[in-house]
Design an enzyme around this catalytic site. Structure first.
Site, PDB file in Angstrom:
ATOM      1  N   ASP A   1     -17.756  44.074-113.749  1.00  0.00           N
ATOM      2  CA  ASP A   1     -16.757  43.379-112.945  1.00  0.00           C
ATOM      3  C   ASP A   1     -17.319  43.267-111.529  1.00  0.00           C
ATOM      4  O   ASP A   1     -17.854  44.231-110.992  1.00  0.00           O
ATOM      5  CB  ASP A   1     -15.463  44.187-112.960  1.00  0.00           C
ATOM      6  CG  ASP A   1     -14.363  43.577-112.113  1.00  0.00           C
ATOM      7  OD1 ASP A   1     -14.586  42.511-111.524  1.00  0.00           O
ATOM      8  OD2 ASP A   1     -13.281  44.175-112.041  1.00  0.00           O
TER       9      ASP A   1
ATOM     10  N   GLY B   1     -16.126  43.134-108.560  1.00  0.00           N
ATOM     11  CA  GLY B   1     -15.489  43.763-107.404  1.00  0.00           C
ATOM     12  C   GLY B   1     -14.276  43.011-106.915  1.00  0.00           C
ATOM     13  O   GLY B   1     -13.570  43.478-106.020  1.00  0.00           O
ATOM     14  N   GLY B   2     -13.993  41.843-107.494  1.00  0.00           N
ATOM     15  CA  GLY B   2     -12.833  41.060-107.069  1.00  0.00           C
ATOM     16  C   GLY B   2     -11.526  41.800-107.242  1.00  0.00           C
ATOM     17  O   GLY B   2     -10.627  41.702-106.396  1.00  0.00           O
ATOM     18  N   TYR B   3     -11.405  42.563-108.320  1.00  0.00           N
ATOM     19  CA  TYR B   3     -10.166  43.314-108.531  1.00  0.00           C
ATOM     20  C   TYR B   3     -10.017  44.415-107.483  1.00  0.00           C
ATOM     21  O   TYR B   3      -8.907  44.707-107.025  1.00  0.00           O
ATOM     22  CB  TYR B   3     -10.134  43.920-109.934  1.00  0.00           C
ATOM     23  CG  TYR B   3      -8.843  44.657-110.207  1.00  0.00           C
ATOM     24  CD1 TYR B   3      -7.685  43.957-110.541  1.00  0.00           C
ATOM     25  CD2 TYR B   3      -8.774  46.040-110.087  1.00  0.00           C
ATOM     26  CE1 TYR B   3      -6.494  44.623-110.777  1.00  0.00           C
ATOM     27  CE2 TYR B   3      -7.585  46.717-110.315  1.00  0.00           C
ATOM     28  CZ  TYR B   3      -6.450  46.006-110.660  1.00  0.00           C
ATOM     29  OH  TYR B   3      -5.264  46.666-110.883  1.00  0.00           O
TER      30      TYR B   3
ATOM     31  N   ASP C   1     -14.595  36.790-107.075  1.00  0.00           N
ATOM     32  CA  ASP C   1     -13.353  36.032-106.942  1.00  0.00           C
ATOM     33  C   ASP C   1     -12.343  36.855-106.158  1.00  0.00           C
ATOM     34  O   ASP C   1     -12.574  38.013-105.854  1.00  0.00           O
ATOM     35  CB  ASP C   1     -12.781  35.694-108.326  1.00  0.00           C
ATOM     36  CG  ASP C   1     -12.356  36.957-109.087  1.00  0.00           C
ATOM     37  OD1 ASP C   1     -12.972  38.020-108.868  1.00  0.00           O
ATOM     38  OD2 ASP C   1     -11.415  36.877-109.893  1.00  0.00           O
TER      39      ASP C   1
ATOM     40  N   GLN D   1      -8.549  31.508-111.901  1.00  0.00           N
ATOM     41  CA  GLN D   1      -7.425  32.118-111.190  1.00  0.00           C
ATOM     42  C   GLN D   1      -6.252  31.128-111.159  1.00  0.00           C
ATOM     43  O   GLN D   1      -6.238  30.169-111.905  1.00  0.00           O
ATOM     44  CB  GLN D   1      -7.856  32.554-109.792  1.00  0.00           C
ATOM     45  CG  GLN D   1      -8.799  33.759-109.766  1.00  0.00           C
ATOM     46  CD  GLN D   1      -8.125  35.062-110.165  1.00  0.00           C
ATOM     47  OE1 GLN D   1      -6.893  35.159-110.291  1.00  0.00           O
ATOM     48  NE2 GLN D   1      -8.929  36.099-110.372  1.00  0.00           N
TER      49      GLN D   1
ATOM     50  N   GLY E   1      -6.687  37.658-112.797  1.00  0.00           N
ATOM     51  CA  GLY E   1      -5.420  37.572-112.086  1.00  0.00           C
ATOM     52  C   GLY E   1      -4.189  37.703-112.957  1.00  0.00           C
ATOM     53  O   GLY E   1      -3.078  37.413-112.506  1.00  0.00           O
TER      54      GLY E   1
ATOM     55  N   ASP F   1     -10.729  43.992-121.754  1.00  0.00           N
ATOM     56  CA  ASP F   1     -10.987  45.341-121.244  1.00  0.00           C
ATOM     57  C   ASP F   1      -9.713  45.838-120.610  1.00  0.00           C
ATOM     58  O   ASP F   1      -8.873  45.042-120.172  1.00  0.00           O
ATOM     59  CB  ASP F   1     -12.107  45.336-120.189  1.00  0.00           C
ATOM     60  CG  ASP F   1     -11.582  44.892-118.828  1.00  0.00           C
ATOM     61  OD1 ASP F   1     -11.307  45.757-117.979  1.00  0.00           O
ATOM     62  OD2 ASP F   1     -11.421  43.671-118.616  1.00  0.00           O
TER      63      ASP F   1
ATOM     64  N   HIS G   1      -9.221  59.234-129.325  1.00  0.00           N
ATOM     65  CA  HIS G   1      -8.309  58.606-130.294  1.00  0.00           C
ATOM     66  C   HIS G   1      -7.938  57.191-129.865  1.00  0.00           C
ATOM     67  O   HIS G   1      -8.019  56.240-130.656  1.00  0.00           O
ATOM     68  CB  HIS G   1      -7.024  59.417-130.467  1.00  0.00           C
ATOM     69  CG  HIS G   1      -5.941  58.593-131.097  1.00  0.00           C
ATOM     70  ND1 HIS G   1      -5.852  58.382-132.455  1.00  0.00           N
ATOM     71  CD2 HIS G   1      -4.953  57.845-130.537  1.00  0.00           C
ATOM     72  CE1 HIS G   1      -4.851  57.558-132.706  1.00  0.00           C
ATOM     73  NE2 HIS G   1      -4.285  57.224-131.558  1.00  0.00           N
TER      74      HIS G   1
END
Length: 376
Positions: free
Chosen positions: A92, A94-96, A146, A194, A221, A271, A340
């Site tokens: 990812d 880094g946008g999040y 993003d 987005q 998003g 994910d 699990h």
């Protein structure tokens, strides 16, 4: 990277395919366990391979950039060598984290200046820098830089943010195309759609991204607090536009029910931290619903953790014993529930794939959604 679409379900948009990378094939639909800092929390790589058996895992650019840093990763020969993982990795961009660090960052056209959550030091991510860092990490799949908008999000902000994400994407693609792969294997760039929960913005973004003609496409998003029905509606808008011959990745999603409903809408890759994070807090997901193993009702239940036997821990330990481990704050309980949950998520995606190929996915999905919507 190459994608083979093998079959589409006759009664939904669900698809079964194979993504080919230099580190191996990824059979879709697939769930990617989250290994934020180069580890899926609480799980040895051997357990990850032998019990969970994912085709691909995810790591995070922001966190790996801060620690251990690109110098260490390059010296190690990339993240695969550093963590001893020989299957595909997605990073990812880094946008999040830009979204989640809203109190400690400043967004400009050039990029994002942010303060480290570790020591308060300042750093800047630009689209070009995000590409360079992900090249150094050595992921097979790297994500465009993003801005992930919050929910709820005012329309004009969402529109401005979307257009900036599109401008950043152009810069990502140009820089990516002008830099070489590292470590001797091919890296692939995924652009991100987005547009918040506004259908017209999602449509515009999907069209823009589709026209970029990259090898795959991602949807960002969503799963940021909006109702599930809005997530499904936006996914439906986007998958109707995206090319059918390329993988589709819905980022950060979600519950087992979310996964199946989005598979039915034509999503191939997922994910989410939910199976690991919730597992560490005592929630386990099963085919018949979710269990809070910390509840007193399990104190005298000596039946196996899960008769489904998705991983060895399910039959090795009883519900009462795992509850006891949480009661005494023993880390083994968290590890058991994590293994699990991850094994169950991978089983669910592989069962979905089987039913897509068999032609009866829709009926199976509807039954599974009904079963899993229970608190046990």
């Amino acid at each position: 990277m190459k994608f083979d679409l093998l079959q589409t379900d006759a009664n939904s948009q669900a698809r079964a395919g194979v993504v080919h990378t230099d580190h191996g094939a990824i059979e879709t639909p697939i769930f990617m366990p989250v290994g934020t800092v180069g580890t899926v929390k609480g799980v040895h790589q051997r357990e990850l391979k032998e019990e969970v058996n994912p085709d691909i895992i995810l790591a995070n650019t922001y966190h790996l950039y801060l620690r251990p840093g690109t110098e260490v990763l390059e010296k190690a020969g990339g993240l695969h060598q550093f963590m001893n993982w020989d299957r595909p990795i997605l990073t990812d961009s880094g946008g999040y984290q830009v979204y989640s660090l809203s109190a400690n960052r400043k967004i400009k056209e050039e990029g994002v200046k942010f303060k480290s959550h570790i020591d308060g030091s300042y750093h800047t991510f630009t689209p070009e820098r995000a590409m360079d860092i992900q090249r150094s990490i050595g992921a097979d799949i790297i994500m465009a830089f993003d801005e992930c908008t919050p929910y709820p999000c005012e329309f004009n902000y969402a529109r401005r943010s979307m257009h900036m994400t599109h401008r950043w994407l152009k810069r990502c693609i140009e820089h990516f195309n002008n830099t070489p792969d590292k470590y001797g294997f091919t890296q692939t760039l995924f652009p991100i759609i987005q547009g918040s929960t506004y259908p017209e913005l999602r449509q515009q973004s999907a069209e823009f991204v589709a026209n970029c003609d990259m090898d795959a496409n991602a949807i960002g998003g969503l799963s940021v607090g909006e109702p599930a029905e809005e997530m499904y509606a936006m996914t439906d808008v986007v998958t109707a536009i995206l090319p059918k011959d390329k993988p589709r990745y819905l980022m950060g999603v979600g519950t087992p029910i979310n996964l199946l409903e989005n598979v039915a809408l034509g999503i191939d890759m997922f994910d989410c931290v939910m199976p690991t994070r919730n597992g560490r807090n005592g929630m386990i997901f099963t085919a018949n619903g979710s269990i809070n193993i910390k509840n007193k009702k399990w104190e005298m239940d000596f039946s196996p953790l899960d008769d489904g036997a998705y991983a060895w821990v399910d039959t090795e330990y009883s519900k009462a014993y795992v509850r006891h481990l949480f009661t005494v704050n023993e880390m083994l309980g968290r590890q058991i529930c994590t293994i699990h949950n991850l094994a169950f998520y991978l089983w669910l995606m592989r069962e979905a794939r089987k039913h897509i190929l068999a032609g009866d996915f829709r009926a199976w999905k509807d039954q599974m959604v009904k079963q899993m919507d229970n608190r046990l």
